[in-house]
Scaffold this motif. Structure first.
Motif, PDB file in Angstrom:
ATOM      1  N   LEU A 115      -3.018 -14.799   9.022  1.00 64.79           N
ATOM      2  CA  LEU A 115      -3.762 -13.668   9.176  1.00 64.79           C
ATOM      3  C   LEU A 115      -4.178 -13.037   7.999  1.00 64.79           C
ATOM      4  O   LEU A 115      -5.398 -12.804   7.519  1.00 64.79           O
ATOM      5  N   ALA A 116      -3.305 -12.912   6.919  1.00 72.44           N
ATOM      6  CA  ALA A 116      -3.564 -12.453   5.765  1.00 72.44           C
ATOM      7  C   ALA A 116      -4.683 -13.136   4.854  1.00 72.44           C
ATOM      8  O   ALA A 116      -5.616 -12.619   4.327  1.00 72.44           O
ATOM      9  N   GLU A 117      -4.557 -14.361   5.346  1.00 74.44           N
ATOM     10  CA  GLU A 117      -5.450 -15.265   4.315  1.00 74.44           C
ATOM     11  C   GLU A 117      -6.839 -15.224   5.071  1.00 74.44           C
ATOM     12  O   GLU A 117      -7.833 -15.028   4.252  1.00 74.44           O
ATOM     13  N   ARG A 118      -6.912 -15.032   6.486  1.00 70.89           N
ATOM     14  CA  ARG A 118      -8.115 -14.918   7.052  1.00 70.89           C
ATOM     15  C   ARG A 118      -8.940 -13.750   6.651  1.00 70.89           C
ATOM     16  O   ARG A 118     -10.046 -13.743   6.403  1.00 70.89           O
ATOM     17  N   LEU A 119      -7.936 -12.629   6.706  1.00 70.80           N
ATOM     18  CA  LEU A 119      -8.574 -11.084   6.547  1.00 70.80           C
ATOM     19  C   LEU A 119      -9.184 -11.090   5.040  1.00 70.80           C
ATOM     20  O   LEU A 119     -10.028 -10.615   4.804  1.00 70.80           O
ATOM     21  N   SER A 120      -8.229 -11.685   4.229  1.00 73.60           N
ATOM     22  CA  SER A 120      -8.870 -11.723   2.876  1.00 73.60           C
ATOM     23  C   SER A 120     -10.141 -12.675   2.415  1.00 73.60           C
ATOM     24  O   SER A 120     -10.915 -12.159   1.970  1.00 73.60           O
ATOM     25  N   THR A 121     -10.279 -13.778   3.243  1.00 69.75           N
ATOM     26  CA  THR A 121     -11.315 -14.574   3.164  1.00 69.75           C
ATOM     27  C   THR A 121     -12.468 -13.841   3.689  1.00 69.75           C
ATOM     28  O   THR A 121     -13.764 -13.852   2.896  1.00 69.75           O
ATOM     29  N   LEU A 122     -12.449 -13.139   4.952  1.00 70.86           N
ATOM     30  CA  LEU A 122     -13.269 -12.376   5.617  1.00 70.86           C
ATOM     31  C   LEU A 122     -14.065 -11.428   4.585  1.00 70.86           C
ATOM     32  O   LEU A 122     -15.455 -11.046   4.430  1.00 70.86           O
ATOM     33  N   ALA A 123     -13.124 -10.571   4.150  1.00 69.42           N
ATOM     34  CA  ALA A 123     -13.611  -9.255   3.243  1.00 69.42           C
ATOM     35  C   ALA A 123     -14.192  -9.813   1.802  1.00 69.42           C
ATOM     36  O   ALA A 123     -15.240  -9.292   1.294  1.00 69.42           O
ATOM     37  N   ARG A 124     -13.726 -11.057   1.255  1.00 70.24           N
ATOM     38  CA  ARG A 124     -14.113 -11.457   0.065  1.00 70.24           C
ATOM     39  C   ARG A 124     -15.499 -11.885   0.409  1.00 70.24           C
ATOM     40  O   ARG A 124     -16.370 -11.886  -0.597  1.00 70.24           O
ATOM     41  N   SER A 125     -15.711 -12.541   1.325  1.00 71.27           N
ATOM     42  CA  SER A 125     -16.983 -12.954   1.605  1.00 71.27           C
ATOM     43  C   SER A 125     -17.980 -12.025   1.819  1.00 71.27           C
ATOM     44  O   SER A 125     -19.355 -12.520   1.669  1.00 71.27           O
ATOM     45  N   ALA A 126     -17.802 -10.829   2.097  1.00 65.91           N
ATOM     46  CA  ALA A 126     -18.778  -9.637   2.178  1.00 65.91           C
ATOM     47  C   ALA A 126     -18.802  -9.252   0.668  1.00 65.91           C
ATOM     48  O   ALA A 126     -19.547  -8.081   0.532  1.00 65.91           O
ATOM     49  N   GLY A 127     -18.029  -9.524  -0.248  1.00 71.59           N
ATOM     50  CA  GLY A 127     -17.907  -8.794  -1.555  1.00 71.59           C
ATOM     51  C   GLY A 127     -16.971  -7.989  -1.919  1.00 71.59           C
ATOM     52  O   GLY A 127     -17.009  -7.503  -2.923  1.00 71.59           O
ATOM     53  N   SER A 128     -16.140  -7.839  -1.070  1.00 71.10           N
ATOM     54  CA  SER A 128     -14.871  -6.817  -1.184  1.00 71.10           C
ATOM     55  C   SER A 128     -13.895  -7.721  -2.032  1.00 71.10           C
ATOM     56  O   SER A 128     -13.721  -8.877  -1.797  1.00 71.10           O
ATOM     57  N   ARG A 129     -12.999  -6.999  -2.745  1.00 70.92           N
ATOM     58  CA  ARG A 129     -11.868  -7.396  -3.532  1.00 70.92           C
ATOM     59  C   ARG A 129     -10.768  -7.201  -2.545  1.00 70.92           C
ATOM     60  O   ARG A 129     -10.656  -6.080  -2.197  1.00 70.92           O
ATOM     61  N   THR A 130      -9.597  -8.031  -2.896  1.00 69.31           N
ATOM     62  CA  THR A 130      -8.613  -7.927  -2.047  1.00 69.31           C
ATOM     63  C   THR A 130      -7.210  -7.865  -2.723  1.00 69.31           C
ATOM     64  O   THR A 130      -7.136  -8.730  -3.574  1.00 69.31           O
ATOM     65  N   ALA A 131      -6.211  -7.048  -2.318  1.00 69.52           N
ATOM     66  CA  ALA A 131      -4.743  -7.127  -2.922  1.00 69.52           C
ATOM     67  C   ALA A 131      -3.755  -7.164  -1.703  1.00 69.52           C
ATOM     68  O   ALA A 131      -4.178  -6.775  -0.784  1.00 69.52           O
ATOM     69  N   LEU A 132      -2.871  -7.404  -2.175  1.00 71.43           N
ATOM     70  CA  LEU A 132      -1.504  -7.652  -1.205  1.00 71.43           C
ATOM     71  C   LEU A 132      -0.291  -7.075  -1.829  1.00 71.43           C
ATOM     72  O   LEU A 132      -0.103  -7.364  -2.996  1.00 71.43           O
ATOM     73  N   LEU A 133       0.522  -6.284  -1.112  1.00 69.33           N
ATOM     74  CA  LEU A 133       1.877  -5.752  -1.247  1.00 69.33           C
ATOM     75  C   LEU A 133       2.649  -6.481  -0.552  1.00 69.33           C
ATOM     76  O   LEU A 133       2.973  -6.225   0.440  1.00 69.33           O
ATOM     77  N   SER A 134       3.644  -7.077  -1.371  1.00 68.91           N
ATOM     78  CA  SER A 134       4.961  -7.766  -0.794  1.00 68.91           C
ATOM     79  C   SER A 134       6.225  -7.263  -1.123  1.00 68.91           C
ATOM     80  O   SER A 134       6.389  -6.739  -2.261  1.00 68.91           O
ATOM     81  N   GLY A 135       6.995  -7.401  -0.214  1.00 69.24           N
ATOM     82  CA  GLY A 135       8.563  -6.846  -0.572  1.00 69.24           C
ATOM     83  C   GLY A 135       9.474  -8.233  -0.897  1.00 69.24           C
ATOM     84  O   GLY A 135      10.610  -7.983  -1.451  1.00 69.24           O
ATOM     85  N   MET A 136       8.673  -9.285  -1.209  1.00 68.38           N
ATOM     86  CA  MET A 136       9.198 -10.533  -1.699  1.00 68.38           C
ATOM     87  C   MET A 136      10.344 -11.156  -1.166  1.00 68.38           C
ATOM     88  O   MET A 136      11.213 -11.873  -1.674  1.00 68.38           O
ATOM     89  N   PHE A 137      10.321 -10.817   0.417  1.00 69.77           N
ATOM     90  CA  PHE A 137      11.547 -11.591   1.042  1.00 69.77           C
ATOM     91  C   PHE A 137      11.535 -13.204   0.873  1.00 69.77           C
ATOM     92  O   PHE A 137      12.539 -13.648   0.855  1.00 69.77           O
ATOM     93  N   PHE A 138      10.492 -13.922   0.521  1.00 70.34           N
ATOM     94  CA  PHE A 138      10.410 -15.273   0.412  1.00 70.34           C
ATOM     95  C   PHE A 138      10.960 -15.757  -0.980  1.00 70.34           C
ATOM     96  O   PHE A 138      11.369 -16.812  -1.155  1.00 70.34           O
ATOM     97  N   ALA A 139      11.364 -14.895  -1.770  1.00 66.12           N
ATOM     98  CA  ALA A 139      11.796 -15.421  -3.152  1.00 66.12           C
ATOM     99  C   ALA A 139      13.405 -15.150  -3.186  1.00 66.12           C
ATOM    100  O   ALA A 139      13.945 -15.724  -4.203  1.00 66.12           O
ATOM    101  N   ARG A 140      13.960 -14.553  -2.102  1.00 63.79           N
ATOM    102  CA  ARG A 140      15.394 -14.293  -2.457  1.00 63.79           C
ATOM    103  C   ARG A 140      16.098 -15.665  -2.263  1.00 63.79           C
ATOM    104  O   ARG A 140      16.010 -16.685  -1.728  1.00 63.79           O
ATOM    105  N   SER A 141      17.449 -15.365  -2.512  1.00 63.25           N
ATOM    106  CA  SER A 141      18.651 -16.360  -2.346  1.00 63.25           C
ATOM    107  C   SER A 141      18.289 -17.601  -3.050  1.00 63.25           C
ATOM    108  O   SER A 141      18.686 -18.725  -2.664  1.00 63.25           O
ATOM    109  N   GLY A 142      17.774 -17.427  -4.297  1.00 62.89           N
ATOM    110  CA  GLY A 142      17.476 -18.411  -5.274  1.00 62.89           C
ATOM    111  C   GLY A 142      16.425 -19.549  -4.771  1.00 62.89           C
ATOM    112  O   GLY A 142      16.392 -20.700  -5.015  1.00 62.89           O
ATOM    113  N   ALA A 143      15.556 -19.130  -3.657  1.00 68.86           N
ATOM    114  CA  ALA A 143      14.662 -20.073  -3.078  1.00 68.86           C
ATOM    115  C   ALA A 143      13.758 -20.672  -4.186  1.00 68.86           C
ATOM    116  O   ALA A 143      12.929 -21.545  -3.784  1.00 68.86           O
TER     117      ALA A 143
END
Length: 382
Positions: free
Chosen positions: A78-106
């Motif tokens: 969903l994040a990818e689709r929304l970013s792609t839609l927004a950027r196609s109209a000329g908006s720039r996009t940013a995303l804020l993450s808590g970085m759960f995917f980086a933990r435990s030495g992954a």
């Protein structure tokens, strides 16, 4: 898009849109402003949000769309689709993450490459596609996040994101300018990234799980003095699809929304409608120009008990305030007043905005490679 450029747009009405994708989050940080959790299912209807973002046009769109949560990367497609839609109209996009995917030495690896003798893994593919789709990626890091995701893991992940060519930054929080943790963390960021990763530093606010222990952010302003609120500039899509006029967490969470802060719903309204309401409301114009305290003192029944934001929400039922705002800020004259306030608010750039609304002593860090931090006397700059 660098962090300073994003922050510098904050005072301009409808220049940005904050979009909460979900309140779910796999982390349990003690200071979480939203009170989110792994089993919290509050989130706007994905189809309605996509339709709303799909209503952007090249002539009528926000400059910046910020995808947030909860944890937006729990919904990477969903994040990818929304970013792609927004950027196609000329908006720039940013995303804020808590970085759960980086933990435990992954994400084993080192600065600029893999550790010798260790296999270097990539970011999970769906998450990486979402990150590649945005113009700016920001990671949350503070004492509470570090109990969930170690600092070293966050740093390693940010190196990998930078290698993808995506601009990155860190959102840091602490108890103020005298917080030794913030001093240690910002030194570590400087050492790790050599000043190439900017930081937005804020103070913990008494919302969500921090409501029972965090201190109030600031003393209320003098009612006789104007204290503009640029936080009423960017619409916010809340977790139920309601669009509100400011990012104060109580306003985002509580229902009903005060009438003067209610901009519509993604199920019923498009961006053009929301933008027009945000720009043309005399009360919102006055909030952005003089602030709620001064507005209440001048036209209403006087200052209200509670915080600056509590006083703003209380204005919703004050007909005298609405009439006074209409007399001063209605029509073309009000639009010019609003623009003048935005220009004044942005004159000092991103650092000036952080000094007023973040942790002032760390404002220089919002610019990558910016000036060194000022000397402090050990007390909170507020």
């Amino acid at each position: 898009m660098e962090l300073a450029e994003l922050v510098a747009r904050r005072p301009f009405p409808a220049a940005g849109l904050l979009l909460g994708l979900t309140r779910r989050c796999p982390l349990s940080c003690a200071h979480c402003s939203t009170g989110s959790g792994l089993f919290t299912r509050q989130e706007p209807d994905a189809g309605q949000v996509e339709r709303f973002v799909g209503s952007f046009t090249e002539e009528n769109r926000p400059d910046v769309v910020m995808l947030t949560g909860g944890e937006p990367l729990l919904l990477p497609a969903l994040a990818e689709r929304l970013s792609t839609l927004a950027r196609s109209a000329g908006s720039r996009t940013a995303l804020l993450s808590g970085m759960f995917f980086a933990r435990s030495g992954a994400l084993p690896g080192s600065r600029g490459g893999a550790f010798p003798g260790r296999r270097r893994r990539s970011i999970p593919p769906a998450i990486l596609r979402a990150i590649r789709s945005v113009d700016h990626f920001s990671a949350s890091l503070d004492a509470h996040h570090e109990r969930e995701v170690p600092r070293a893991d966050v740093f390693r992940a940010l190196h990998l994101v930078r290698e993808e060519g995506v601009a990155v930054s860190l959102h840091l929080t602490g108890t103020g300018a005298s917080d030794p943790y913030l001093a240690d963390l910002t030194r570590a960021v400087e050492k790790e990234f050599g000043g190439r990763v900017p930081c937005l530093v804020n103070e913990v606010r008494p919302f969500g799980r921090a409501a029972s222990w965090a201190r109030a952010a600031r003393t209320g302003p003098d009612p006789a003095a104007a204290s503009p609120c640029p936080m009423a500039a960017w619409p916010v899509v809340a977790f139920d699809g309601r669009v509100v006029a400011c990012c104060n967490q109580d306003t985002v969470d509580r229902r009903p929304v005060p009438p003067h802060l209610d901009l519509g719903h993604v199920a019923e309204d498009d961006w053009g409608t929301v933008r027009r309401r945000a720009l043309e409301s005399p009360v919102l114009r006055m909030l952005r120009t003089v602030g709620p305290t001064h507005l209440a003192a001048r036209y209403g029944s006087g200052p209200r008990p509670g915080s600056y934001c509590d006083g703003c929400r209380a204005l919703g039922g004050d007909e005298a305030v609405a009439a006074g705002a209409q007399a001063v800020a209605g029509g073309a004259a009000g639009a010019l007043l609003d623009l003048t306030a935005a220009m004044r608010g942005s004159r000092e750039g991103a650092q000036g905005i952080v000094r007023r609304h973040g942790c002032a002593a760390y404002a220089p860090l919002v610019v990558a490679g910016g000036p060194a931090l000022p000397e402090t006397d050990g007390r909170d700059a507020r």
